[in-house]
Motif scaffolding. Structure first.
Motif, PDB file in Angstrom:
ATOM      1  N   GLU A 135       0.817  -1.169  -0.204  1.00  0.00           N
ATOM      2  CA  GLU A 135       0.119   0.007   0.132  1.00  0.00           C
ATOM      3  C   GLU A 135       0.886   1.274  -0.081  1.00  0.00           C
ATOM      4  O   GLU A 135       0.382   2.308  -0.537  1.00  0.00           O
ATOM      5  CB  GLU A 135      -1.101   0.086   1.046  1.00  0.00           C
ATOM      6  CG  GLU A 135      -1.908  -1.051   1.193  1.00  0.00           C
ATOM      7  CD  GLU A 135      -2.864  -1.262   2.366  1.00  0.00           C
ATOM      8  OE1 GLU A 135      -2.413  -0.709   3.346  1.00  0.00           O
ATOM      9  OE2 GLU A 135      -3.955  -1.804   2.474  1.00  0.00           O
ATOM     10  N   ALA A 136       1.946   0.956   0.479  1.00  0.00           N
ATOM     11  CA  ALA A 136       2.991   2.172   0.495  1.00  0.00           C
ATOM     12  C   ALA A 136       3.534   2.330  -0.894  1.00  0.00           C
ATOM     13  O   ALA A 136       4.623   3.254  -1.013  1.00  0.00           O
ATOM     14  CB  ALA A 136       3.956   1.995   1.749  1.00  0.00           C
ATOM     15  N   LEU A 208      -7.253  -2.622  -3.889  1.00  0.00           N
ATOM     16  CA  LEU A 208      -8.528  -3.155  -4.350  1.00  0.00           C
ATOM     17  C   LEU A 208      -9.680  -3.441  -3.388  1.00  0.00           C
ATOM     18  O   LEU A 208     -10.863  -3.003  -3.707  1.00  0.00           O
ATOM     19  CB  LEU A 208      -8.308  -4.493  -5.233  1.00  0.00           C
ATOM     20  CG  LEU A 208      -8.001  -4.463  -6.474  1.00  0.00           C
ATOM     21  CD1 LEU A 208      -8.103  -5.684  -7.416  1.00  0.00           C
ATOM     22  CD2 LEU A 208      -9.019  -3.469  -7.399  1.00  0.00           C
ATOM     23  N   PRO A 209      -9.411  -4.127  -2.342  1.00  0.00           N
ATOM     24  CA  PRO A 209     -10.604  -4.146  -1.430  1.00  0.00           C
ATOM     25  C   PRO A 209     -11.060  -2.915  -0.924  1.00  0.00           C
ATOM     26  O   PRO A 209     -12.201  -2.888  -0.435  1.00  0.00           O
ATOM     27  CB  PRO A 209      -9.851  -5.013  -0.106  1.00  0.00           C
ATOM     28  CG  PRO A 209      -8.729  -5.819  -0.801  1.00  0.00           C
ATOM     29  CD  PRO A 209      -8.254  -4.802  -1.844  1.00  0.00           C
ATOM     30  N   GLN A 213     -16.030   2.133  -5.242  1.00  0.00           N
ATOM     31  CA  GLN A 213     -16.614   2.542  -6.351  1.00  0.00           C
ATOM     32  C   GLN A 213     -16.971   1.572  -7.382  1.00  0.00           C
ATOM     33  O   GLN A 213     -17.600   1.499  -8.320  1.00  0.00           O
ATOM     34  CB  GLN A 213     -15.856   3.541  -7.166  1.00  0.00           C
ATOM     35  CG  GLN A 213     -15.632   4.665  -6.173  1.00  0.00           C
ATOM     36  CD  GLN A 213     -13.995   4.677  -5.313  1.00  0.00           C
ATOM     37  OE1 GLN A 213     -13.628   3.347  -4.999  1.00  0.00           O
ATOM     38  NE2 GLN A 213     -13.492   5.633  -4.929  1.00  0.00           N
ATOM     39  N   LEU A 214     -16.202   0.374  -7.282  1.00  0.00           N
ATOM     40  CA  LEU A 214     -16.284  -0.905  -8.308  1.00  0.00           C
ATOM     41  C   LEU A 214     -17.120  -1.992  -7.655  1.00  0.00           C
ATOM     42  O   LEU A 214     -17.090  -2.094  -6.516  1.00  0.00           O
ATOM     43  CB  LEU A 214     -14.744  -1.359  -8.531  1.00  0.00           C
ATOM     44  CG  LEU A 214     -13.879  -0.257  -9.121  1.00  0.00           C
ATOM     45  CD1 LEU A 214     -12.510  -1.144  -9.283  1.00  0.00           C
ATOM     46  CD2 LEU A 214     -14.259   0.302 -10.416  1.00  0.00           C
ATOM     47  N   SER A 215     -17.819  -2.529  -8.392  1.00  0.00           N
ATOM     48  CA  SER A 215     -18.527  -3.771  -8.197  1.00  0.00           C
ATOM     49  C   SER A 215     -17.862  -5.033  -7.954  1.00  0.00           C
ATOM     50  O   SER A 215     -16.488  -4.840  -8.138  1.00  0.00           O
ATOM     51  CB  SER A 215     -19.635  -4.200  -9.219  1.00  0.00           C
ATOM     52  OG  SER A 215     -18.920  -4.637 -10.451  1.00  0.00           O
ATOM     53  N   ILE A 216     -18.454  -5.863  -7.348  1.00  0.00           N
ATOM     54  CA  ILE A 216     -17.552  -7.158  -6.790  1.00  0.00           C
ATOM     55  C   ILE A 216     -16.978  -7.573  -8.191  1.00  0.00           C
ATOM     56  O   ILE A 216     -15.847  -7.962  -8.191  1.00  0.00           O
ATOM     57  CB  ILE A 216     -18.308  -8.117  -6.067  1.00  0.00           C
ATOM     58  CG1 ILE A 216     -18.935  -7.575  -4.729  1.00  0.00           C
ATOM     59  CG2 ILE A 216     -17.540  -9.294  -6.178  1.00  0.00           C
ATOM     60  CD1 ILE A 216     -19.683  -8.275  -4.013  1.00  0.00           C
ATOM     61  N   ALA A 217     -17.897  -7.825  -9.148  1.00  0.00           N
ATOM     62  CA  ALA A 217     -17.318  -8.388 -10.347  1.00  0.00           C
ATOM     63  C   ALA A 217     -16.250  -7.689 -10.884  1.00  0.00           C
ATOM     64  O   ALA A 217     -15.297  -8.035 -11.790  1.00  0.00           O
ATOM     65  CB  ALA A 217     -18.507  -8.508 -11.544  1.00  0.00           C
ATOM     66  N   GLU A 218     -16.359  -6.224 -10.800  1.00  0.00           N
ATOM     67  CA  GLU A 218     -15.447  -5.209 -11.728  1.00  0.00           C
ATOM     68  C   GLU A 218     -13.808  -5.626 -10.934  1.00  0.00           C
ATOM     69  O   GLU A 218     -12.859  -5.659 -11.515  1.00  0.00           O
ATOM     70  CB  GLU A 218     -15.715  -3.886 -11.527  1.00  0.00           C
ATOM     71  CG  GLU A 218     -16.864  -3.706 -12.729  1.00  0.00           C
ATOM     72  CD  GLU A 218     -17.460  -2.258 -12.228  1.00  0.00           C
ATOM     73  OE1 GLU A 218     -17.832  -1.746 -13.328  1.00  0.00           O
ATOM     74  OE2 GLU A 218     -17.308  -1.910 -11.314  1.00  0.00           O
ATOM     75  N   ARG A 219     -13.889  -5.556  -9.416  1.00  0.00           N
ATOM     76  CA  ARG A 219     -12.863  -5.842  -8.760  1.00  0.00           C
ATOM     77  C   ARG A 219     -12.198  -7.030  -9.151  1.00  0.00           C
ATOM     78  O   ARG A 219     -10.922  -7.394  -8.921  1.00  0.00           O
ATOM     79  CB  ARG A 219     -13.214  -5.578  -7.249  1.00  0.00           C
ATOM     80  CG  ARG A 219     -13.445  -4.273  -6.685  1.00  0.00           C
ATOM     81  CD  ARG A 219     -13.421  -3.981  -5.070  1.00  0.00           C
ATOM     82  NE  ARG A 219     -14.234  -4.785  -4.464  1.00  0.00           N
ATOM     83  CZ  ARG A 219     -15.709  -4.416  -4.158  1.00  0.00           C
ATOM     84  NH1 ARG A 219     -15.837  -3.161  -4.702  1.00  0.00           N
ATOM     85  NH2 ARG A 219     -16.103  -5.366  -3.343  1.00  0.00           N
ATOM     86  N   THR A 220     -13.062  -8.232  -9.060  1.00  0.00           N
ATOM     87  CA  THR A 220     -12.627  -9.536  -9.344  1.00  0.00           C
ATOM     88  C   THR A 220     -11.838  -9.553 -10.731  1.00  0.00           C
ATOM     89  O   THR A 220     -10.625 -10.040 -10.810  1.00  0.00           O
ATOM     90  CB  THR A 220     -13.557 -10.423  -9.281  1.00  0.00           C
ATOM     91  OG1 THR A 220     -14.465 -10.402  -8.260  1.00  0.00           O
ATOM     92  CG2 THR A 220     -13.296 -11.879  -9.825  1.00  0.00           C
ATOM     93  N   LEU A 221     -12.238  -8.903 -11.782  1.00  0.00           N
ATOM     94  CA  LEU A 221     -11.689  -8.928 -12.991  1.00  0.00           C
ATOM     95  C   LEU A 221     -10.439  -8.078 -12.928  1.00  0.00           C
ATOM     96  O   LEU A 221      -9.404  -8.699 -13.405  1.00  0.00           O
ATOM     97  CB  LEU A 221     -12.615  -8.337 -13.853  1.00  0.00           C
ATOM     98  CG  LEU A 221     -12.175  -8.453 -15.630  1.00  0.00           C
ATOM     99  CD1 LEU A 221     -11.850  -9.566 -15.934  1.00  0.00           C
ATOM    100  CD2 LEU A 221     -13.210  -7.566 -16.492  1.00  0.00           C
TER     101      LEU A 221
END
Length: 231
Positions: A135-136, A208-209, A213-221
């Motif tokens: 994260e840094a 990512l977690p 703003q992103l859906s679960i599907a978008e974050r997964t992709l």
């Protein structure tokens, strides 16, 4: 028939007795007869609660991880994820040298089928250190690889030191290995554009977690793409 409370007291006494025998005389001293005598219980109690000697040793290892986690929870972050990782490494090695028989049981005798939640939690602490570095923006390799490398190197160094007579140990071995691993997984300023891009991808993957703003599907992709890229 034992009540749950009585069984828990017996279990605690037996594990504590086995841990003492292990520390004083090594794993060969942890016999059913010796442990039952030290704990003040009958041998059948050990079989009833732990199944066999291996079950008892697994319980002793789990108890070791509980103590390990308790020690970790008392240490506060320095605010610098790399310094926290260094401190965690040094603490890990120190624990191994302070309690070599218990450490060897915990890390050398590991069997995947008997992994306990506390053993997993101990590894997760390392994962949190790696996540903070990512994260840094300081991680140059995927988090899973970094955690696996630190874990393998740290436990390997500790077991090597344990198996080396105290008067023959290289006092710089641990620090040298620690800094080599940190250099392999982190970066201050990427040397070229490709390294900078990979570091940015690793950092985004770590965040990512938190991207609500992103859906679960978008974050997964996106996670799949970033993982593929960083490999």
């Amino acid at each position: 028939m034992e009540t749950g409370e009585v069984a828990d007291r017996h279990r605690e006494r037996i594990v504590n007795a086995a841990t003492r025998l292990l520390a004083e005389d090594g794993p060969d001293a942890v016999s059913t007869r010796a442990v039952s005598a030290a704990a003040g219980v009958q041998p059948p109690t050990i079989y009833r609660l732990f199944g066999d000697k291996q079950g008892l040793l697994d319980a002793v290892a789990a108890h070791g991880f509980v103590r390990y986690l308790a020690g970790k929870s008392k240490r506060r972050s320095t605010g610098d994820p790399l310094m926290d990782l260094r401190a965690g490494w040094d603490e890990h090695v120190a624990m191994g040298l302070a309690e070599p028989a218990l450490y060897t049981l915990m890390y050398s005798g590991f069997r995947p089928e008997t992994e306990t939640p506390v053993a997993r939690a101990a590894f997760d602490i390392l994962g949190k250190h790696i996540r903070a570095i990512a994260e840094a923006g300081r991680l140059r390799v995927p988090e899973e690889r970094a955690a696996a490398l630190v874990h393998a190197a740290g436990s390997g160094v500790t077991l090597t030191l344990i198996r080396t007579p105290a008067d023959q140990r290289d006092p710089e071995l641990s620090a040298t290995a620690r800094e080599a691993v940190i250099a392999a997984i982190t970066t201050d300023a990427p040397a070229h554009a490709a390294s900078a891009t990979v570091a940015a991808a690793v950092t985004l993957r770590a965040a990512l977690p938190e991207l609500g703003q992103l859906s679960i599907a978008e974050r997964t992709l996106l996670a799949e793409w970033l993982d593929r890229f960083t490999r």
